[in-house]
Write a protein that holds these residues in place. Sequence first.
Motif, PDB file in Angstrom:
ATOM      1  N   GLY A  19      -9.146  -2.369 -12.758  1.00  0.00           N
ATOM      2  CA  GLY A  19      -9.930  -2.269 -11.573  1.00  0.00           C
ATOM      3  C   GLY A  19      -9.105  -3.404 -10.708  1.00  0.00           C
ATOM      4  N   ALA A  20      -8.633  -4.381 -11.386  1.00  0.00           N
ATOM      5  CA  ALA A  20      -7.990  -5.517 -10.715  1.00  0.00           C
ATOM      6  C   ALA A  20      -6.714  -4.971 -10.128  1.00  0.00           C
ATOM      7  CB  ALA A  20      -8.016  -6.890 -11.428  1.00  0.00           C
ATOM      8  N   ALA A  21      -5.933  -4.174 -11.123  1.00  0.00           N
ATOM      9  CA  ALA A  21      -4.713  -3.591 -10.508  1.00  0.00           C
ATOM     10  C   ALA A  21      -4.724  -2.457  -9.374  1.00  0.00           C
ATOM     11  CB  ALA A  21      -3.903  -3.064 -11.961  1.00  0.00           C
ATOM     12  N   VAL A  22      -5.843  -1.809  -9.479  1.00  0.00           N
ATOM     13  CA  VAL A  22      -6.025  -0.909  -8.468  1.00  0.00           C
ATOM     14  C   VAL A  22      -6.391  -1.684  -7.330  1.00  0.00           C
ATOM     15  CG1 VAL A  22      -7.446   1.073  -7.866  1.00  0.00           C
ATOM     16  CG2 VAL A  22      -6.397   1.011  -9.965  1.00  0.00           C
ATOM     17  N   ASP A  23      -7.265  -2.479  -7.299  1.00  0.00           N
ATOM     18  CA  ASP A  23      -7.642  -3.326  -6.110  1.00  0.00           C
ATOM     19  C   ASP A  23      -6.316  -3.748  -5.515  1.00  0.00           C
ATOM     20  OD1 ASP A  23      -9.575  -4.365  -4.333  1.00  0.00           O
ATOM     21  OD2 ASP A  23      -9.224  -6.278  -5.210  1.00  0.00           O
ATOM     22  N   MET A  42      -2.812   5.435  -8.208  1.00  0.00           N
ATOM     23  CA  MET A  42      -2.977   6.567  -8.653  1.00  0.00           C
ATOM     24  C   MET A  42      -2.221   6.501 -10.212  1.00  0.00           C
ATOM     25  SD  MET A  42      -4.963   8.736  -7.182  1.00  0.00           S
ATOM     26  CE  MET A  42      -4.706  10.535  -6.798  1.00  0.00           C
ATOM     27  N   LEU A  43      -0.995   5.743 -10.207  1.00  0.00           N
ATOM     28  CA  LEU A  43      -0.206   5.676 -11.498  1.00  0.00           C
ATOM     29  C   LEU A  43      -1.106   4.975 -12.524  1.00  0.00           C
ATOM     30  CD1 LEU A  43       3.366   5.270 -10.098  1.00  0.00           C
ATOM     31  CD2 LEU A  43       2.444   7.361 -11.306  1.00  0.00           C
ATOM     32  N   VAL A  44      -1.791   3.853 -11.989  1.00  0.00           N
ATOM     33  CA  VAL A  44      -2.621   2.951 -12.568  1.00  0.00           C
ATOM     34  C   VAL A  44      -3.632   3.735 -13.147  1.00  0.00           C
ATOM     35  CG1 VAL A  44      -4.128   0.747 -12.544  1.00  0.00           C
ATOM     36  CG2 VAL A  44      -1.842   0.848 -11.279  1.00  0.00           C
ATOM     37  N   LEU A  45      -4.454   4.416 -12.215  1.00  0.00           N
ATOM     38  CA  LEU A  45      -5.538   5.307 -12.731  1.00  0.00           C
ATOM     39  C   LEU A  45      -5.310   6.168 -13.806  1.00  0.00           C
ATOM     40  CD1 LEU A  45      -7.253   6.088  -9.350  1.00  0.00           C
ATOM     41  CD2 LEU A  45      -8.037   4.429 -10.969  1.00  0.00           C
TER      42      LEU A  45
END
Length: 133
Positions: A19-23, A42-45
Amino acid sequence: RMLDRMRAAGVVPNAHAFGAAVDACGSAARTLGVSKAVELGMLVLDMMHRDGVGGEAAVAPYNALLKGCSNAAPADRDVAAARAWAVWEHMKASGVPPNVVTYTTLVDAAAQDGRPGGLKRGLKLLDEMTTRG
């Protein structure tokens, strides 16, 4: 990089780390441009799903990326709305259940969508939200 460092240290990232990375990706929408920020998010997801994080635990990271779309620069509003709908489709395809934050963020994206059909899509989403409860 944060996720790679965690793995190198033997720490398995959880939903909060993803979540922190996507944020961070979503927050970069104004700097990088919404398309690049969503692409990175999207890559992180995808990495999150490969690591086995899904279901309700995955809602917050998706919402963070949707929020990034809604915070895009005014000149990028139509692109941001298109990217928000792409994140929504990815979320549904991944089996991640939406919550009230998901719906309200998407309704906001629909309201800002100047493309044909944007408002109609938002109204359809409102119907879905009331049907699901």
